[in-house]
Design an enzyme around this catalytic site. Structure first.
Site, short mmCIF file in Angstrom:
data_model
loop_
_atom_site.label_atom_id
_atom_site.label_comp_id
_atom_site.label_asym_id
_atom_site.label_seq_id
_atom_site.Cartn_x
_atom_site.Cartn_y
_atom_site.Cartn_z
N ALA A 138 0.83 -1.21 0.00
CA ALA A 138 0.00 0.00 0.00
C ALA A 138 0.86 1.26 0.00
CB ALA A 138 -0.90 0.01 1.23
N GLY B 70 1.36 -5.40 1.93
CA GLY B 70 0.11 -5.91 1.39
C GLY B 70 0.31 -6.78 0.17
N GLU C 152 0.98 -10.09 1.48
CA GLU C 152 -0.26 -10.63 2.03
C GLU C 152 -1.17 -11.17 0.93
OE1 GLU C 152 -0.99 -8.52 6.23
OE2 GLU C 152 -0.84 -7.10 4.55
N GLU D 83 6.37 -2.82 6.80
CA GLU D 83 5.59 -1.77 7.46
C GLU D 83 5.89 -1.63 8.95
OE1 GLU D 83 2.47 -4.97 6.26
OE2 GLU D 83 4.54 -4.49 5.79
#
Length: 164
Positions: free
Chosen positions: A37, A77, A80, A100
Site C-alpha cells: 500500500a 500488502g 499478504e 511496514e
C-alpha cells in the site's frame, strides 16, 4: 490503490463465475509483484474503495487454484496477497517481506496469521517483527514459495497453474 483493489476483486469474481477458467494467476506489472500500500493513503480521513483483507480472504477461499507470480518485490500488502494464494512461484531475484513494521504499522491483511501457518512461528516472527526482506532462495527454503525460476515468471506460473 483503490483502483487496484477493485480490479483484483472484479477479476476474481469474473474468474470464479466463468466455468472455462480452471485456475487464476496474479502478477504485477513492470517487473514487480507489489510493493504494498501507499502509506500516504493511510492519513486520509476517509478511504475510498475496498479493504485488502476481504480480497485476500476471497483469494484464499477460491475453489479454483490461485497462483502468485512474484517478480521483483512482494512487500507488505503485496506479500499478504501472495499469502492468500494457493501457490506461489517467484523469480530467483524476487524479495519478500513485511516492512511496514519499520514505520510502526502491523501487517493489516492477516499476514500475521497466514505467514506463521505457512513457514512456522519462529521464521514468521522474525519477518513480522524486523521487517526484513528475504530473497527468493530463502523463501523457498522456508516454504514461503513453492518454486523459484530464472526464466519468465509468467510462463512458469502458467505451467504451474496447468499442473495443479
Amino acid at each position: 490503490s483503490p483502483a487496484v483493489l477493485q480490479a483484483l476483486e472484479d477479476g476474481l469474481k469474473k474468474a470464479d463465475a466463468d466455468p472455462s477458467v480452471k485456475a487464476v494467476m496474479i502478477c504485477g506489472e513492470n517487473g514487480k509483484f507489489s510493493a504494498g500500500a501507499d502509506i500516504r493513503g493511510f492519513s486520509s480521513p476517509k478511504r475510498h474503495g475496498g479493504a485488502l483483507s476481504p480480497i485476500v480472504s476471497r483469494i484464499e477461499s477460491s475453489e479454483k487454484p490461485v497462483v502468485a507470480a512474484i517478480e521483483g518485490v512482494a512487500l507488505g500488502g503485496g506479500l499478504e496477497v501472495a499469502l492468500g494464494c494457493h501457490y506461489r512461484i517467484a523469480h530467483v531475484k524476487a524479495r519478500m517481506g513485511l516492512p511496514e513494521v519499520t514505520i510502526g504499522l502491523l501487517p493489516g491483511a492477516e499476514g500475521t496469521q497466514r505467514l506463521p501457518r505457512l513457514i512456522g512461528v519462529p521464521a514468521a516472527l522474525d519477518m513480522i517483527t524486523t521487517g526484513k526482506h528475504i530473497p527468493a532462495t530463502e523463501a523457498l527454503k522456508l516454504g514461503l514459495v513453492d518454486e523459484i525460476v530464472e526464466e519468465n515468471i509468467i510462463e512458469a506460473a502458467i505451467r504451474l497453474a496447468n499442473k495443479v
